[in-house]
Design a protein around this motif. Structure first.
Motif, PDB file in Angstrom:
ATOM      1  N   ASN A  80      -4.309  13.224   5.816  1.00 25.29           N
ATOM      2  CA  ASN A  80      -5.251  12.138   6.036  1.00 25.29           C
ATOM      3  C   ASN A  80      -6.574  12.650   6.605  1.00 25.29           C
ATOM      4  O   ASN A  80      -7.652  12.183   6.243  1.00 25.29           O
ATOM      5  CB  ASN A  80      -4.606  11.158   7.004  1.00 25.29           C
ATOM      6  CG  ASN A  80      -5.030   9.762   6.736  1.00 25.29           C
ATOM      7  OD1 ASN A  80      -5.791   9.499   5.807  1.00 25.29           O
ATOM      8  ND2 ASN A  80      -4.559   8.859   7.546  1.00 25.29           N
ATOM      9  N   PHE A  82       9.315   8.665  11.978  1.00 26.20           N
ATOM     10  CA  PHE A  82       8.028   7.978  12.129  1.00 26.20           C
ATOM     11  C   PHE A  82       8.324   6.584  12.684  1.00 26.20           C
ATOM     12  O   PHE A  82       9.377   6.330  13.240  1.00 26.20           O
ATOM     13  CB  PHE A  82       7.320   7.956  10.757  1.00 26.20           C
ATOM     14  CG  PHE A  82       5.850   7.615  10.786  1.00 26.20           C
ATOM     15  CD1 PHE A  82       4.982   8.225  11.689  1.00 26.20           C
ATOM     16  CD2 PHE A  82       5.330   6.679   9.898  1.00 26.20           C
ATOM     17  CE1 PHE A  82       3.627   7.907  11.692  1.00 26.20           C
ATOM     18  CE2 PHE A  82       3.975   6.360   9.894  1.00 26.20           C
ATOM     19  CZ  PHE A  82       3.119   6.970  10.798  1.00 26.20           C
ATOM     20  N   LYS A  83       7.394   5.643  12.503  1.00 24.40           N
ATOM     21  CA  LYS A  83       7.581   4.279  13.002  1.00 24.40           C
ATOM     22  C   LYS A  83       8.855   3.640  12.449  1.00 24.40           C
ATOM     23  O   LYS A  83       9.198   3.845  11.302  1.00 24.40           O
ATOM     24  CB  LYS A  83       6.413   3.414  12.535  1.00 24.40           C
ATOM     25  CG  LYS A  83       5.133   3.758  13.183  1.00 24.40           C
ATOM     26  CD  LYS A  83       4.059   2.915  12.538  1.00 24.40           C
ATOM     27  CE  LYS A  83       2.728   3.358  13.045  1.00 24.40           C
ATOM     28  NZ  LYS A  83       1.663   2.676  12.339  1.00 24.40           N
ATOM     29  N   GLN A 100       0.031  -5.718  10.423  1.00 25.36           N
ATOM     30  CA  GLN A 100       1.011  -5.078  11.296  1.00 25.36           C
ATOM     31  C   GLN A 100       0.464  -4.959  12.715  1.00 25.36           C
ATOM     32  O   GLN A 100       1.174  -5.125  13.688  1.00 25.36           O
ATOM     33  CB  GLN A 100       1.346  -3.661  10.788  1.00 25.36           C
ATOM     34  CG  GLN A 100       1.949  -3.611   9.405  1.00 25.36           C
ATOM     35  CD  GLN A 100       3.426  -3.898   9.390  1.00 25.36           C
ATOM     36  OE1 GLN A 100       4.181  -3.299  10.132  1.00 25.36           O
ATOM     37  NE2 GLN A 100       3.833  -4.832   8.564  1.00 25.36           N
ATOM     38  N   ILE A 133      -0.821   6.383   3.143  1.00 25.16           N
ATOM     39  CA  ILE A 133      -2.022   6.623   3.944  1.00 25.16           C
ATOM     40  C   ILE A 133      -2.588   5.316   4.461  1.00 25.16           C
ATOM     41  O   ILE A 133      -2.807   4.421   3.666  1.00 25.16           O
ATOM     42  CB  ILE A 133      -3.092   7.358   3.095  1.00 25.16           C
ATOM     43  CG1 ILE A 133      -2.559   8.722   2.649  1.00 25.16           C
ATOM     44  CG2 ILE A 133      -4.411   7.500   3.818  1.00 25.16           C
ATOM     45  CD1 ILE A 133      -2.171   9.685   3.748  1.00 25.16           C
ATOM     46  N   VAL A 134      -2.785   5.033   5.743  1.00 23.58           N
ATOM     47  CA  VAL A 134      -2.728   5.896   6.893  1.00 23.58           C
ATOM     48  C   VAL A 134      -1.422   5.734   7.690  1.00 23.58           C
ATOM     49  O   VAL A 134      -0.800   6.713   8.099  1.00 23.58           O
ATOM     50  CB  VAL A 134      -3.924   5.553   7.820  1.00 23.58           C
ATOM     51  CG1 VAL A 134      -3.950   6.413   9.082  1.00 23.58           C
ATOM     52  CG2 VAL A 134      -5.236   5.663   7.085  1.00 23.58           C
ATOM     53  N   GLU A 135      -0.989   4.488   7.864  1.00 25.17           N
ATOM     54  CA  GLU A 135       0.079   4.227   8.840  1.00 25.17           C
ATOM     55  C   GLU A 135       1.452   4.048   8.198  1.00 25.17           C
ATOM     56  O   GLU A 135       2.360   3.501   8.808  1.00 25.17           O
ATOM     57  CB  GLU A 135      -0.271   2.978   9.659  1.00 25.17           C
ATOM     58  CG  GLU A 135      -1.534   3.094  10.492  1.00 25.17           C
ATOM     59  CD  GLU A 135      -1.316   3.850  11.804  1.00 25.17           C
ATOM     60  OE1 GLU A 135      -0.152   3.994  12.211  1.00 25.17           O
ATOM     61  OE2 GLU A 135      -2.305   4.308  12.387  1.00 25.17           O
ATOM     62  N   LYS A 182       0.838  -1.203   0.000  1.00 24.89           N
ATOM     63  CA  LYS A 182       0.000   0.000   0.000  1.00 24.89           C
ATOM     64  C   LYS A 182       0.869   1.248   0.000  1.00 24.89           C
ATOM     65  O   LYS A 182       2.037   1.187   0.347  1.00 24.89           O
ATOM     66  CB  LYS A 182      -0.906   0.014   1.232  1.00 24.89           C
ATOM     67  CG  LYS A 182      -0.132  -0.022   2.544  1.00 24.89           C
ATOM     68  CD  LYS A 182      -1.039   0.014   3.735  1.00 24.89           C
ATOM     69  CE  LYS A 182      -1.644   1.368   3.950  1.00 24.89           C
ATOM     70  NZ  LYS A 182      -0.654   2.416   4.288  1.00 24.89           N
ATOM     71  N   ASN A 206     -11.923   0.961  10.447  1.00 27.43           N
ATOM     72  CA  ASN A 206     -12.291   1.782   9.310  1.00 27.43           C
ATOM     73  C   ASN A 206     -11.028   2.373   8.673  1.00 27.43           C
ATOM     74  O   ASN A 206     -10.184   2.927   9.352  1.00 27.43           O
ATOM     75  CB  ASN A 206     -13.229   2.909   9.784  1.00 27.43           C
ATOM     76  CG  ASN A 206     -13.706   3.779   8.639  1.00 27.43           C
ATOM     77  OD1 ASN A 206     -13.894   3.290   7.519  1.00 27.43           O
ATOM     78  ND2 ASN A 206     -13.875   5.064   8.890  1.00 27.43           N
ATOM     79  N   ARG A 207     -10.883   2.232   7.351  1.00 38.03           N
ATOM     80  CA  ARG A 207      -9.755   2.742   6.580  1.00 38.03           C
ATOM     81  C   ARG A 207      -8.433   2.057   6.924  1.00 38.03           C
ATOM     82  O   ARG A 207      -7.365   2.630   6.741  1.00 38.03           O
ATOM     83  CB  ARG A 207      -9.632   4.254   6.703  1.00 38.03           C
ATOM     84  CG  ARG A 207     -10.874   4.975   6.179  1.00 38.03           C
ATOM     85  CD  ARG A 207     -10.738   6.467   6.180  1.00 38.03           C
ATOM     86  NE  ARG A 207      -9.806   6.931   5.186  1.00 38.03           N
ATOM     87  CZ  ARG A 207      -8.726   7.649   5.458  1.00 38.03           C
ATOM     88  NH1 ARG A 207      -8.428   7.962   6.689  1.00 38.03           N
ATOM     89  NH2 ARG A 207      -7.939   8.055   4.502  1.00 38.03           N
TER      90      ARG A 207
END
Lengths: 401, 360
Positions: free
Chosen positions: B243, B345-346, A357, A308-310, A305, A348-349
């Motif tokens: 986001n 970040f992470k 993860q 967005i998001v993580e 991916k 969600n999302r």
């Protein structure tokens, strides 16, 4: 707006130069379409002000479908009424992006009649993008597309339109029939494609070999990448011809092998196939002499991916090797289990890669009923904080799973 | 919503590809033996049967008018019995079993303004997003930068004189519809200021739990502002990912004064030689300077030339940098290494240099 060129002085500068000009394309469409004309006007305004003039979203669609159309409205509707609505249709492309001209001409006719006449061939996910029309035109367009056997693609939290490389249609490296698989999975999952019911989007991409021409390892939640298990096929005479034609096989082929499983003594190329990593370099460098083995199938990887998001992820190995034969039941059974657990437990999302993860790959494998395998990791864990699940009781009974 | 039409069909899927395949492909499907690049942008695939299929690849701007598609169709009818396809990087390909058609087809494509190339050790077309043409969250335009950059790099599309393949991609914001994150060179639109919150509209247009959950750094929390239910933002935690704007139109990120472009290098998706890898940050910020983005264009061109001059045969951008080391890359590229280059970040720790394998 008039035909006067001076109304778009900034964009006019992008008509110069050797690369095909999108400004020329929009102007070509603007000769017939007031929408395309106002698109140009609004874009010039963005170039001047360095900001987008599109409003955020807007839910539009055709009856019975939850996806396939992206709603879009101008924030300058009085100034540019032609783009007050400017919705996009995603039309599911044929596998491998093959067309005959009669089909393409029919799409052009529909789009000229009902839309801006501006397209993308194709969007990033693979669909034919029909760029910009009004809400009232959506049903008539869909009705006409049905007549020529073109259906809508995905958008929102649904399965997105799957795509594939050219595969066995033209490529000798394709380790399975990517176009057949892409068509099969697309038609199997029509409901998931057209009616968003997942936590977030889910993409499939089918690549025929590890060169991965559709970038499935970076862009698909489920990446199907062709691979072989037996020895690389070699035409020894053709190897000699490459050497004679000036290719430095030692330096440019053998030394570039990531597994260092090749030897070139100036006369003969030897490959220790048990250590081959199937990277494709030697085959890419000598397509006439080397080709993938005969025991062909695919590696299934999961979870890639964009940020967005993580944060961005690459797909990781789920099934090291599977034969790719219709109806692909083994893969579909696993997909059903993945969608079950992710739909049930995903936030969600949250893309499936992010979900893994969060819950851990080990737990995820338990949930979908797959055994852990060393091919799934780059290396085993380095940290000793292990969630041991098996242990002995004082009475000698073994506990755990 | 308009009235649904009668005799409606749904869920029938895309047309079956087989009806679109040229006869030579149908006959030799799955039986191709090898291929050769005959000249830039032209390949021949030879089947076990001895049949040959010639492919002529031309650049398209991705954004096409229906009249241009019809012109492509005219060429396909004239030279390819009505067959053509598009590639995953927006190129158009004409397919024929007649070798004698190649030259006149190329001449006609050039007349049409579509250069032929993009195969082998060359730059293929730039994969990109919509930008200001269709997107609300775009921090920059897409088509404009692509056009300006490719005008500069056209020789590397039309020739094959690079050490290896070079893949450039552009995304106009961090949503990355173009998934540029594994490209040799990625051009990425960026925001640099936190969202402006429209407290008056927020409750009407957005679900507050959705907005707070959207933030990867938990910088957004529910709050009552001037008597209205809304959210508040811990600004120092905002990394401008947008986001929150994706889920809520009342959190506007677009900012003409501060939006711009960052440049990333060294990613790839192919497994050839080295494993697929993400692109890494090279230039944190360049200004939005339409219509030709000279700073971006110059930066990309310099990076291409630097790699072309120094890489070994077959070495992709990332493989070259991996060999020489990042400090050398920054020095050779004349790019100042800044705080922004260090991940925070992470898993940031995994990107720190954890050895003395250093060059001086």
């Amino acid at each position: 707006m008039s035909e006067n060129k001076s109304e778009t002085p900034l964009l006019d500068q992008l008509e110069e130069g050797a690369w095909p000009s999108f400004v020329k394309e929009i102007k070509m469409a603007a000769k017939k379409s007031p929408m395309a004309k106002d698109l140009l006007g609004q874009l010039e305004r963005s170039y001047k002000e360095k900001i987008s003039h599109w409003k955020h979203g807007g839910i539009v669609g055709v009856m019975g479908y939850g996806g396939g159309i992206i709603g879009r409205y101008s924030d300058l509707p009085e100034k540019f009424p032609g783009v007050s609505h400017f919705h996009t249709l995603r039309v599911n492309h044929p596998s491998g992006w093959f067309y005959k001209t009669d089909a393409l001409r029919k799409i052009c006719d529909i789009w000229e009649k009902h839309g801006s006449g501006v397209t993308n061939m194709h969007g990033s996910t693979g669909d034919i993008i029909l760029l910009g029309t009004k809400t009232d035109e959506l049903e008539p367009i869909f009705a006409e597309l049905q007549k020529i056997d073109f259906d809508l693609g995905g958008s929102g939290s649904d399965m997105r339109t799957p795509s594939c490389c050219v595969g066995q249609a033209r490529c000798e490296w394709a380790c399975y029939d990517t176009m057949k698989a892409c068509y099969d999975f697309t038609t199997t999952y029509q409901d998931e494609l057209h009616r968003p019911a997942f936590p977030y989007k889910f993409k499939f991409k089918f690549s025929g070999c590890p060169n991965d021409c559709v970038a499935s390892i970076a862009r698909a939640d489920l990446s199907v990448i062709g691979i072989w298990r037996d020895a690389i096929q070699m035409d020894k005479e053709a190897v000699k011809e490459y050497a004679a034609s000036g290719l430095d096989i030692g330096r440019d082929v053998a030394e570039r092998c990531p597994a260092k499983c090749m030897e070139w003594d100036g006369k003969e190329l030897k490959i220790d196939n048990q250590y081959c990593r199937h990277c494709m370099h030697c085959i890419n460098a000598m397509p006439k002499a080397l080709s993938p083995g005969k025991d062909r199938g695919a590696t299934i990887l999961l979870g890639s991916k964009a940020p967005i998001v993580e944060g961005a992820l690459l797909s990781s190995v789920l099934i090291p090797f599977v034969k790719m034969e219709p109806p692909y039941q083994e893969i579909k059974d696993i997909i059903a289990k993945i969608w079950d657990i992710w739909s049930e437990e995903g936030k969600n999302r949250e893309r499936v890669g992010e979900f893994i993860q969060r819950v851990g790959l080990g737990n995820f494998l338990d949930a979908i009923g797959l055994e852990p395998q060393p091919e799934m990791v780059a290396h085993p864990r380095e940290n000793p904080y292990v969630f041991y699940e098996e242990y002995f009781e004082e009475d000698g009974q073994e506990q755990g799973k | 919503m308009a009235q649904a039409v009668q005799e409606r069909r749904t869920d029938f899927g895309p047309p079956h590809y087989e009806q679109f395949l040229p006869p030579v492909i149908k006959k030799n499907y799955g039986k191709w033996k090898y291929h050769e690049i005959l000249r830039p942008g032209v390949m021949v695939h030879v089947a076990a049967s001895g049949d040959s299929l010639y492919t002529v690849r031309a650049a398209s701007g991705r954004l096409l008018s229906v009249d241009k598609i019809r012109m492509y169709c005219d060429l396909a009818d004239k030279y390819c019995a009505g067959h053509l396809r598009f590639t995953s990087r927006h190129n158009v390909e004409f397919l024929t079993d007649k070798k004698e058609n190649i030259e006149p087809l190329i001449a006609d494509l050039k007349k049409l303004g579509h250069p032929v190339g993009g195969i082998g050790n060359a730059i293929s077309s730039i994969v990109h997003t919509q930008g200001w043409i269709h997107c609300h969250s775009a921090a920059t335009d897409a088509s404009g930068i692509v056009k300006a950059v490719m005008d500069e790099l056209i020789e590397h599309f039309e020739e094959r004189k690079l050490p290896g393949k070079l893949r450039i991609a552009l995304a106009c914001c961090l949503n990355m519809c173009g998934a540029v994150h594994c490209s040799d060179i990625a051009i990425l639109g960026i925001h640099r200021r936190p969202p402006k919150i429209n407290h008056k509209n927020l409750k009407k247009t957005c679900g507050i739990p959705n907005v707070t959950a959207s933030c990867p750094t938990a910088a957004i929390r529910p709050a009552t502002v001037e008597g209205l239910p809304s959210v508040e933002l811990i600004e120092e935690r905002c990394m401008f990912c947008a986001n929150c704007y994706t889920v809520c139109p009342s959190m506007t990120l677009n900012n003409p004064l501060n939006d711009g472009v960052s440049i990333w290098v060294g990613g790839k998706v192919s497994n050839a030689r080295s494993e697929p890898t993400f692109s890494k940050l090279a230039i944190p910020y360049l200004p939005n300077n339409p219509p030709r983005w000279p700073e971006v264009t110059q930066a990309v061109k310099s990076l291409v030339e630097l790699w072309a001059k120094n890489a070994r045969k077959y070495e992709r951008m990332g493989e070259w940098i991996e060999r020489i080391g990042w400090p050398k890359f920054f020095k050779m590229a004349g790019i100042e290494f800044q705080k922004e280059h260090i991940d925070d970040f992470k898993h940031a720790g995994l990107t720190f240099k954890r050895s003395t394998h250093l060059t001086f």
